[in-house]
Write a protein that holds these residues in place. Sequence first.
Motif, PDB file in Angstrom:
ATOM      1  N   TRP A   1      20.272  59.925  52.858  1.00 15.77           N
ATOM      2  CA  TRP A   1      20.225  61.374  52.662  1.00 15.77           C
ATOM      3  C   TRP A   1      18.911  61.928  53.165  1.00 15.77           C
ATOM      4  O   TRP A   1      17.934  61.193  53.327  1.00 15.77           O
ATOM      5  CB  TRP A   1      20.484  61.747  51.195  1.00 15.77           C
ATOM      6  N   VAL A   2      18.933  63.233  53.446  1.00 14.59           N
ATOM      7  CA  VAL A   2      17.723  63.912  53.902  1.00 14.59           C
ATOM      8  C   VAL A   2      17.530  65.169  53.070  1.00 14.59           C
ATOM      9  O   VAL A   2      18.488  65.713  52.497  1.00 14.59           O
ATOM     10  CB  VAL A   2      17.799  64.297  55.399  1.00 14.59           C
ATOM     11  N   VAL A   3      16.284  65.619  52.983  1.00 13.01           N
ATOM     12  CA  VAL A   3      15.947  66.846  52.268  1.00 13.01           C
ATOM     13  C   VAL A   3      15.356  67.827  53.279  1.00 13.01           C
ATOM     14  O   VAL A   3      14.406  67.486  54.001  1.00 13.01           O
ATOM     15  CB  VAL A   3      14.935  66.579  51.133  1.00 13.01           C
ATOM     16  N   VAL A   4      15.925  69.034  53.346  1.00 10.96           N
ATOM     17  CA  VAL A   4      15.428  70.077  54.245  1.00 10.96           C
ATOM     18  C   VAL A   4      14.996  71.261  53.382  1.00 10.96           C
ATOM     19  O   VAL A   4      15.806  71.808  52.627  1.00 10.96           O
ATOM     20  CB  VAL A   4      16.497  70.514  55.261  1.00 10.96           C
TER      21      VAL A   4
ATOM     22  N   GLY B   1      19.337  64.955  60.716  1.00 16.07           N
ATOM     23  CA  GLY B   1      20.296  63.853  60.755  1.00 16.07           C
ATOM     24  C   GLY B   1      19.966  62.831  61.822  1.00 16.07           C
ATOM     25  O   GLY B   1      20.063  61.610  61.601  1.00 16.07           O
ATOM     26  N   LEU B   2      19.563  63.306  63.004  1.00 19.87           N
ATOM     27  CA  LEU B   2      19.198  62.391  64.092  1.00 19.87           C
ATOM     28  C   LEU B   2      17.960  61.573  63.738  1.00 19.87           C
ATOM     29  O   LEU B   2      17.877  60.377  64.031  1.00 19.87           O
ATOM     30  CB  LEU B   2      18.948  63.194  65.376  1.00 19.87           C
ATOM     31  N   ALA B   3      16.996  62.215  63.076  1.00 16.88           N
ATOM     32  CA  ALA B   3      15.786  61.486  62.671  1.00 16.88           C
ATOM     33  C   ALA B   3      16.128  60.397  61.661  1.00 16.88           C
ATOM     34  O   ALA B   3      15.567  59.287  61.695  1.00 16.88           O
ATOM     35  CB  ALA B   3      14.775  62.473  62.070  1.00 16.88           C
ATOM     36  N   CYS B   4      17.040  60.709  60.744  1.00 19.30           N
ATOM     37  CA  CYS B   4      17.467  59.710  59.749  1.00 19.30           C
ATOM     38  C   CYS B   4      18.138  58.525  60.443  1.00 19.30           C
ATOM     39  O   CYS B   4      17.863  57.363  60.140  1.00 19.30           O
ATOM     40  CB  CYS B   4      18.410  60.368  58.747  1.00 19.30           C
ATOM     41  N   ASN B   5      19.001  58.808  61.400  1.00 16.39           N
ATOM     42  CA  ASN B   5      19.705  57.741  62.112  1.00 16.39           C
ATOM     43  C   ASN B   5      18.722  56.893  62.926  1.00 16.39           C
ATOM     44  O   ASN B   5      18.838  55.656  62.998  1.00 16.39           O
ATOM     45  CB  ASN B   5      20.764  58.343  63.026  1.00 16.39           C
TER      46      ASN B   5
ATOM     47  N   LYS C   1      16.552  54.932  60.138  1.00 20.78           N
ATOM     48  CA  LYS C   1      17.231  54.077  59.168  1.00 20.78           C
ATOM     49  C   LYS C   1      18.532  53.477  59.693  1.00 20.78           C
ATOM     50  O   LYS C   1      19.200  52.721  58.970  1.00 20.78           O
ATOM     51  CB  LYS C   1      17.498  54.864  57.886  1.00 20.78           C
ATOM     52  N   GLY C   2      18.907  53.847  60.898  1.00 19.96           N
ATOM     53  CA  GLY C   2      20.082  53.235  61.503  1.00 19.96           C
ATOM     54  C   GLY C   2      21.399  53.779  60.991  1.00 19.96           C
ATOM     55  O   GLY C   2      22.444  53.183  61.260  1.00 19.96           O
ATOM     56  N   VAL C   3      21.374  54.879  60.275  1.00 18.66           N
ATOM     57  CA  VAL C   3      22.605  55.459  59.748  1.00 18.66           C
ATOM     58  C   VAL C   3      22.407  56.965  59.587  1.00 18.66           C
ATOM     59  O   VAL C   3      21.320  57.424  59.252  1.00 18.66           O
ATOM     60  CB  VAL C   3      22.990  54.801  58.402  1.00 18.66           C
ATOM     61  N   PHE C   4      23.471  57.680  59.893  1.00 12.73           N
ATOM     62  CA  PHE C   4      23.409  59.127  59.674  1.00 12.73           C
ATOM     63  C   PHE C   4      23.554  59.413  58.178  1.00 12.73           C
ATOM     64  O   PHE C   4      24.228  58.666  57.447  1.00 12.73           O
ATOM     65  CB  PHE C   4      24.527  59.839  60.440  1.00 12.73           C
ATOM     66  N   PRO C   5      22.949  60.484  57.674  1.00 13.80           N
ATOM     67  CA  PRO C   5      23.053  60.779  56.233  1.00 13.80           C
ATOM     68  C   PRO C   5      24.472  61.222  55.858  1.00 13.80           C
ATOM     69  O   PRO C   5      25.150  61.883  56.648  1.00 13.80           O
ATOM     70  CB  PRO C   5      22.056  61.937  56.041  1.00 13.80           C
ATOM     71  N   ASN C   6      24.904  60.809  54.668  1.00 15.77           N
ATOM     72  CA  ASN C   6      26.172  61.351  54.166  1.00 15.77           C
ATOM     73  C   ASN C   6      25.933  62.448  53.119  1.00 15.77           C
ATOM     74  O   ASN C   6      26.861  62.925  52.482  1.00 15.77           O
ATOM     75  CB  ASN C   6      27.070  60.255  53.599  1.00 15.77           C
TER      76      ASN C   6
ATOM     77  N   ASP D   1      19.467  54.694  49.484  1.00 10.75           N
ATOM     78  CA  ASP D   1      18.249  55.167  50.158  1.00 10.75           C
ATOM     79  C   ASP D   1      17.350  55.849  49.121  1.00 10.75           C
ATOM     80  O   ASP D   1      17.612  56.978  48.710  1.00 10.75           O
ATOM     81  CB  ASP D   1      18.639  56.144  51.269  1.00 10.75           C
ATOM     82  N   LYS D   2      16.289  55.156  48.692  1.00  9.68           N
ATOM     83  CA  LYS D   2      15.424  55.690  47.642  1.00  9.68           C
ATOM     84  C   LYS D   2      14.333  56.618  48.177  1.00  9.68           C
ATOM     85  O   LYS D   2      13.664  57.305  47.419  1.00  9.68           O
ATOM     86  CB  LYS D   2      14.740  54.552  46.869  1.00  9.68           C
ATOM     87  N   GLN D   3      14.129  56.618  49.488  1.00 12.43           N
ATOM     88  CA  GLN D   3      13.052  57.423  50.075  1.00 12.43           C
ATOM     89  C   GLN D   3      13.607  58.282  51.219  1.00 12.43           C
ATOM     90  O   GLN D   3      13.479  57.944  52.398  1.00 12.43           O
ATOM     91  CB  GLN D   3      11.924  56.521  50.589  1.00 12.43           C
ATOM     92  N   PRO D   4      14.235  59.370  50.887  1.00 10.49           N
ATOM     93  CA  PRO D   4      14.818  60.225  51.935  1.00 10.49           C
ATOM     94  C   PRO D   4      13.731  60.904  52.752  1.00 10.49           C
ATOM     95  O   PRO D   4      12.618  61.145  52.274  1.00 10.49           O
ATOM     96  CB  PRO D   4      15.617  61.251  51.130  1.00 10.49           C
ATOM     97  N   LEU D   5      14.063  61.212  53.984  1.00  9.21           N
ATOM     98  CA  LEU D   5      13.147  61.976  54.837  1.00  9.21           C
ATOM     99  C   LEU D   5      13.141  63.432  54.373  1.00  9.21           C
ATOM    100  O   LEU D   5      14.186  63.978  53.987  1.00  9.21           O
ATOM    101  CB  LEU D   5      13.596  61.910  56.301  1.00  9.21           C
ATOM    102  N   VAL D   6      11.965  64.061  54.413  1.00  9.72           N
ATOM    103  CA  VAL D   6      11.816  65.443  53.970  1.00  9.72           C
ATOM    104  C   VAL D   6      11.285  66.275  55.137  1.00  9.72           C
ATOM    105  O   VAL D   6      10.329  65.876  55.816  1.00  9.72           O
ATOM    106  CB  VAL D   6      10.855  65.550  52.762  1.00  9.72           C
ATOM    107  N   PHE D   7      11.916  67.436  55.360  1.00 13.31           N
ATOM    108  CA  PHE D   7      11.518  68.326  56.446  1.00 13.31           C
ATOM    109  C   PHE D   7      11.318  69.741  55.888  1.00 13.31           C
ATOM    110  O   PHE D   7      12.110  70.211  55.075  1.00 13.31           O
ATOM    111  CB  PHE D   7      12.600  68.386  57.535  1.00 13.31           C
TER     112      PHE D   7
END
Length: 900
Positions: free
Chosen positions: A478-481, A536-540, A543-548, A514-520
Amino acid sequence: MAGRGGPRGRGRGAPALRGRGGGPSIGSVPSSGPGIPNQGDHIATVGVKRSAFGSSGRAIEVFTNHYEVSIPQGMIYHYDAISPSEHTLPARLNMELIVKLQERDHPEIFTPRGVYDGRKNMFSVKRFPFENDTRTDSPGRAAVGRGPKIYKIKLTKVAEINPEVLSRFLEGSQSHDNTVLTAITALNVVVRMEPTKNYPFNVRSFFTPREQKDIGGGLVLWRGYFQSVRPAIGKMLINIDISTGTMYKEGPLLNICLEFFNRGNDPNILAPARGLPERERLRLQRFISGVRVMTNAANQGQQGRTRTPRVVKKLSSAGANSLSFTMREGGTMTVAQYFARTYNRPLQHPAILCVEVGNGALIPIELCTVVPGQIMRKQVPPEKTKDVLEFATKKPADRLASIRNGLGVLSYGQSEYVRQFGLHVKDTGGPLSVNARVLNPPTLKYGQNSKQPTIVPRDGAWNMIDKKFFQPATIKAWVVVVYERQNRFRDENAKDMIAGLLEACAAVGIVVQDKQPLVFWENAQGTIADHLRKAGLACNQKKGVFPNLIVAVLPEQATDIYTAIKHFGDVSTGVATQCLKSQKCTRAKQQYYANVCLKINVKLGGINTIPDARSVSILTDPHNPTIVMGADVIHPAAHSEGRPSFTSLVANVDSDTAKYIADCRVQTSRQEMIDDLEDMATHMIDMYINYRRNVEKKPNPQPKRIIFYRDGVSEGQFRQVLEHELPQIKKACAKMKVDPKITVIVVGKRHHVRFFPKRPDEADRSGNCRAGTVIDRDIVHPLEMDFYLQSHGGLLGTSRPAHYNVLYDDNRLTADGIQQLSFALCHVYARSTRSVSIPAPVYYADIVCSRAKNHYDPGANLDLTETGTADDAHASEQLEVFKNNFKPLHRNMQFLMYFS
């Protein structure tokens, strides 16, 4: 303004309504309109006939806001009130004309006086002495500077009603035909005649200034009273309730316009030449169009003559000193010069706007005064909703006291109309006491790893302590925006939020890989879709996977950002999105994140809780797999032309009726019946069969029952549901080669029936009746199967029960079965740990309709605001634009509760 050679706007619209020819029509409702079908049409009972009453639950007695009404004994004569013209007049003006006709022009004919509904129907206890039962009259209204306006009124006797038909109907020996409907309408017109003569009114309520509240923005709230005569088992009742009227504030129009903008008291903010934006001018125009104003420029020479209010049509595009017009005598001058020379009235604020009134005349705003007692019939501004709710909300005991006090305002015993029709409202003994029952709540099941795997709600509520979700979802990445400014939502705030969500997910069983999501942090001025795609692209990449899951942190007043995020997730890419307000998740308590998890789990495919099979056997019978559907239609706001209506259908796909999917469509504006229901129902049945076959591995995946809950239709549309929508469901079943038995239930909340506990120990903590209170006798329909169910616990004010009408029932369900089924479905609403006021699938359908705007590309520049509009010439063209630009749901979301 009246006066030869006065200033006129360019677009006059309709000509001034004056002269002695055929005037505007006093009638606007055709004889087949609401309440009065065509004479001679036979209307049978629409719903399923009542065969028995429910008996389950604990028996109690409650008060309702009803009083018994006696049935008149003499004949009632029904007249059509029409005029040979295509124009439609406001009900207020229609009423004024009929009163003048009866009291001023021809009292010798209209004694005793008839009662009138403000539109088309007039009733009398006396047959008027008209030749051939028809007569045309022309009452006038005084007008400034010219002769009176003349309006033709034609009265024609269309029926004679013997009230005895009501007695037979209440006893069950008379069908619900045209005569019964007309008799009930007549009684309603009788009780409303006195207050509608004296106070501002809408269809069933009138409003008085005795209790009012100034909410700013040029608006004031008035307390009102609702009244409606209805048939019940063995008697006629009148339902009385309080209501709220949003009124334009009386006084100088200039002050109201300044209040609307709330930017101080400088009139020059209303001057286009001083920087008034065109968008703001149009917003003000929408607000004041239709307001009646008096003008105070030409008082000289008008003594003794009644002045007539003018109706604001629109605003000028420029100030009075910039608007020029050609005089009839030749030459040009500005509006400001005209008023200075003609009336010796130099304007104090010549640069500000003018209003254009109905006859095309242009009048400076500073010369207009708003007439008192005008109902604001447009959408209440969003920023005023809280004020309206605070004024309208009353605790049950206070509401009942207000209703009792309102009887003094209603004064049935003092109304000449009530007396002459022989009506008697039995209000001295207090409100009606009726028999009720409190149903047992269903047992709810949670996950097997819970310390407390089952719970029985109390007063419509329960908690998640020691409970895991029945089927927890997994967050793979997951990602946080963040769209809040970084100085308001700092890095430590983001870390606290992430920690809070992780703790809440662990508590309810959601697996977070994923305990440490990317934050933007992003600027809302950019393109939202680009921001989310970049995250989403940065997460992939990392971490090798797109966020769900995408979690977005939003500032206040971020509706446009929210819509763009939902369009990206639900329509464009098929990824779950969860929006949080920065203020709420800054130092939020764990309860807040627990509530957020309720939404996240179902968006990712999980199931929060299910009803125990023994609590609601109709839903969980393995031999009769059941689809529960909820359908709704949402329409554009009043005065919004060219906006479409949106439809939705929601249905469960699982055997526990806890996992729902949705379909949303766009259709013709303000059309209530769902055009695409066959396709939508086909899709639901197909998804249900696939889920039971492929996911649940059931040997008998086909449905044997369909329970169809329909929201939003009025009693007058019940037959249309049976004739238009039920056949579409049957066609969908035939297309899918299944043959389930179908039950159709209409759920209504737009009514004024309320319950009040008779004893303190029978109330919940809010003073309301307890969740599960059901009434299926005393105040219900004499013949048809209906009931009232208050399924939710009280919070603020007086709870409103839902009204259920069973229109069709192939399944032959008992009264107890339908009531318990409906109550159980109010407990599977995924977004809360409280029972809700209507069954979850209907509630979801309403949410899906309200989210329909998310299906449009935010970059398409379509005006989706509730106040947006188009002129008649472009309305149909714009409707096609909305239909063509409506994007379907992404395939990834079709099995998910994306709307939670």
